[in-house]
Design a protein around this motif. Structure first.
Motif, short mmCIF file in Angstrom:
data_model
loop_
_atom_site.label_atom_id
_atom_site.label_comp_id
_atom_site.label_asym_id
_atom_site.label_seq_id
_atom_site.Cartn_x
_atom_site.Cartn_y
_atom_site.Cartn_z
N ILE A 270 0.83 -1.21 0.00
CA ILE A 270 0.00 0.00 0.00
C ILE A 270 0.86 1.26 0.00
N PHE A 271 1.86 1.31 0.86
CA PHE A 271 2.58 2.56 1.10
C PHE A 271 3.92 2.70 0.38
N ILE A 272 4.49 1.60 -0.09
CA ILE A 272 5.85 1.67 -0.64
C ILE A 272 5.93 1.21 -2.09
N LEU A 273 5.27 0.11 -2.45
CA LEU A 273 5.42 -0.47 -3.77
C LEU A 273 4.91 0.48 -4.86
N PRO A 274 5.74 0.83 -5.85
CA PRO A 274 5.28 1.70 -6.95
C PRO A 274 4.59 0.89 -8.04
N GLU A 275 3.81 1.55 -8.86
CA GLU A 275 3.21 0.91 -10.03
C GLU A 275 4.13 1.13 -11.22
N THR A 276 4.56 0.06 -11.86
CA THR A 276 5.49 0.17 -12.98
C THR A 276 4.87 -0.24 -14.31
N LYS A 277 3.60 -0.59 -14.30
CA LYS A 277 2.95 -1.03 -15.54
C LYS A 277 2.94 0.10 -16.56
N GLY A 278 3.34 -0.21 -17.81
CA GLY A 278 3.27 0.74 -18.90
C GLY A 278 4.26 1.87 -18.85
N LYS A 279 5.31 1.77 -18.05
CA LYS A 279 6.29 2.84 -17.92
C LYS A 279 7.62 2.42 -18.54
N THR A 280 8.30 3.37 -19.14
CA THR A 280 9.64 3.13 -19.67
C THR A 280 10.62 3.07 -18.50
N PRO A 281 11.82 2.54 -18.73
CA PRO A 281 12.82 2.54 -17.65
C PRO A 281 13.10 3.93 -17.11
N GLU A 282 13.09 4.95 -18.01
CA GLU A 282 13.33 6.32 -17.55
C GLU A 282 12.21 6.80 -16.64
N GLN A 283 10.98 6.51 -17.01
CA GLN A 283 9.85 6.92 -16.18
C GLN A 283 9.87 6.24 -14.82
#
Length: 534
Positions: free
Chosen positions: A489-502
């Protein structure tokens, strides 16, 4: 890490194909130390051929399959050693009636055979990052399969327990390296639309390898080992035909080879290939402009992704999966099932595989964060409920036995929800969030954490059962799963659909304030460029 500056790239910019023009297009650091990036958001990567990406990542995925056979090998083989040993009086001698091929092990020797794979894997994790950055992803993948072959040959031809020990260590060494190299290779050769599905298949293929050894469980252990030797031999041939990572090739200055690799992976869409190649060159230029020093470990763009990867691996191993699997035979017995132990193992491993395969679809539909939270929540409920059943069994056996179907249902549910999210997601997300210039050592640290945590949990599990009972052990794991929910909930980011730079921009301290002198296309700026709250 500097802020990411998005810009659509017109097709006309890519008409010239010479390497000199390509180098002129490559962004360079400005006087403020900011690198301007060429991004590919304006091009639809869904039109890139999927088959070539699948074929390229297949050796890496099959590396996980072979590792699964090493992990699953002990389950059908150990009873054969134990049965043979208990039916003779040689007490660990390697010969019976003068036959050196009749290998006998005592309980202490069997425990070493079962656990030494973890020792090899820990060493492999520590050196895997350096090796893939030094020699390339493709070369080290080939080395991994060579080590797999050597390990299984030592096991198949073993005439002494020491050969089994060395074979298991070598196999673990290959598996540890594979856990570092394969996710990195998959992430660097696939498009954003394919990265999640193929990345999640890594754990699914490991489950498939475990299932394969279960299906071979009725054969003699030497035949099982010999058949398992065939897999890495065949896959090693396939490694020859796949391209190396474009990122690694650009980093080595082999631009023509990198372009050829991208054309192999993306088809003949030259505009897209040129755009992606420019983006990779920009990323490499930025990394080169910011030479990594040991002191950089305190930078948010480095330590945050590493801590997220470590946290995910610890949460995965503290979910209670070992507690459930170690009690699987008892749970089947309590349910009133008369199934053979090998049949039970096949059923559980089949459930594990189906759930792991479903995760490849769910991860793109639900996203990483939502799938993790859903999987961890259901895992927590299943583990706590199993603890409740064991508590009733310990205090009121008659009542518990009337509901023998409950533990079996909970066990299958637990394995399914674990394999659909908490099992494979840490490998995918850890590979995605790791900064490129720290990917080698960072991936090694994360993989090392997974294996060493697995070793510790396995080692202390029996002591936990003795001091806390089965019910208490499951409840401890349930409470740790709740901590995992809070982490999601508080730490894990959402990485779906993002480039490595994003993704790296999520951890950068200065992404909310773009540097002067840099063009930002306002039509492409979105919430993904905001810094992480972690």
């Amino acid at each position: 890490m500097a802020a990411i500056n998005k810009a659509f790239v017109p097709d006309d910019d890519f008409k010239e194909t010479s390497s000199s023009r390509r180098r002129q297009d490559r962004p360079t650091p400005n006087n403020k130390g900011t690198v301007c990036h060429v991004d590919i958001d304006g091009i639809d990567d869904s039109r890139s051929p999927k088959l070539s990406q699948i074929l390229a990542t297949l050796p890496a995925l099959l590396g996980a399959f072979v590792l699964g056979t090493y992990l699953g090998w002990a389950s059908p083989v150990m009873p054969q050693f134990k049965l043979t040993n208990s039916s003779t009086t040689t007490g660990g001698n390697n010969e019976q009636d003068g036959n050196v091929w009749h290998l006998l092990l005592d309980e202490d020797q069997m425990s070493w055979v079962g656990s030494l794979i973890n020792v090899g894997a820990v060493v492999g994790c520590l050196c895997g990052g350096y090796l893939m950055d030094r020699f390339g992803r493709k070369v080290i993948l080939a080395v991994v399969f060579l080590l797999y072959i050597v390990g299984y040959l030592l096991i198949t031809l073993a005439v002494d327990p020491s050969m089994l020990y060395v074979g298991r260590i070598v196999g673990g060494l290959a598996g540890g390296i594979c856990c570092v190299v394969a996710p990195s290779y998959i992430g660097e050769t696939t498009t954003m639309s394919m990265r999640g599905a193929l990345g999640m298949l890594f754990s699914a293929m490991m489950s498939a390898g475990i299932l394969a050894t279960s299906l071979l469980g009725w054969l003699d252990w030497r035949w099982i080992s010999a058949i398992c030797t065939i897999f890495p031999v065949v896959i090693l041939v396939g490694v020859i035909f796949v391209p190396d990572s474009p990122y690694f090739l650009v980093k080595q200055g082999r631009l023509d080879e990198a372009e050829g690799s991208l054309l192999w992976l993306r088809g003949n869409n030259h505009n897209y290939v040129k755009a992606e190649l420019s983006r990779i060159e920009a990323l490499v230029a930025e990394d080169a402009a910011q030479d990594f020093k040991f002191s950089d470990i305190i930078r948010p763009g480095v330590y945050k992704p590493v801590l997220i990867g470590i946290g995910l691996m610890v949460i995965q191993q503290l979910s209670g999966i070992n507690a459930a699997l170690f009690n699987s035979v008892d749970i089947f017995r309590l349910s009133g099932s008369s199934l053979d132990g090998l049949v039970s193992a096949v059923i559980l491993n089949f459930v594990l595989l189906i759930a792991a395969l479903s995760s490849s679809v769910l991860v793109e539909r639900l996203g990483r964060k939502m799938l993790f939270l859903l999987s961890e929540s259901l895992t927590c409920l299943s583990v706590v409920a199993l603890g409740g059943y064991f508590y009733v069994l310990e205090n009121d056996p008659a009542t518990a036995q009337r509901f023998g179907w409950v533990p079996l249902t909970l066990l299958i549910t637990f394995i399914a929800v674990f394999a659909a999210g908490v099992g494979p997601l840490p490998w995918l997300v850890a590979g995605e969030v790791m900064p490129a210039k720290f990917k080698g050592p960072g991936s090694s640290i994360v993989a090392f954490t997974n294996w060493i945590t697995s070793f510790i949990v396995t080692k202390v599990f029996i002591d936990m059962q003795r001091s806390l009972t089965n019910a208490g052990t499951f409840w401890v794991f349930g409470s740790l799963c709740f901590v995992g929910i809070l982490f999601g909930i508080f730490i894990l980011p959402e990485t779906k659909g993002k480039t490595p730079e994003q993704i790296q921009a999520l951890f950068a301290a200065d992404v909310s304030e773009p540097k002067s002198g840099v063009n930002i296309n306002s039509t492409t700026t979105s919430s993904v460029d905001q810094p992480s709250h972690f």
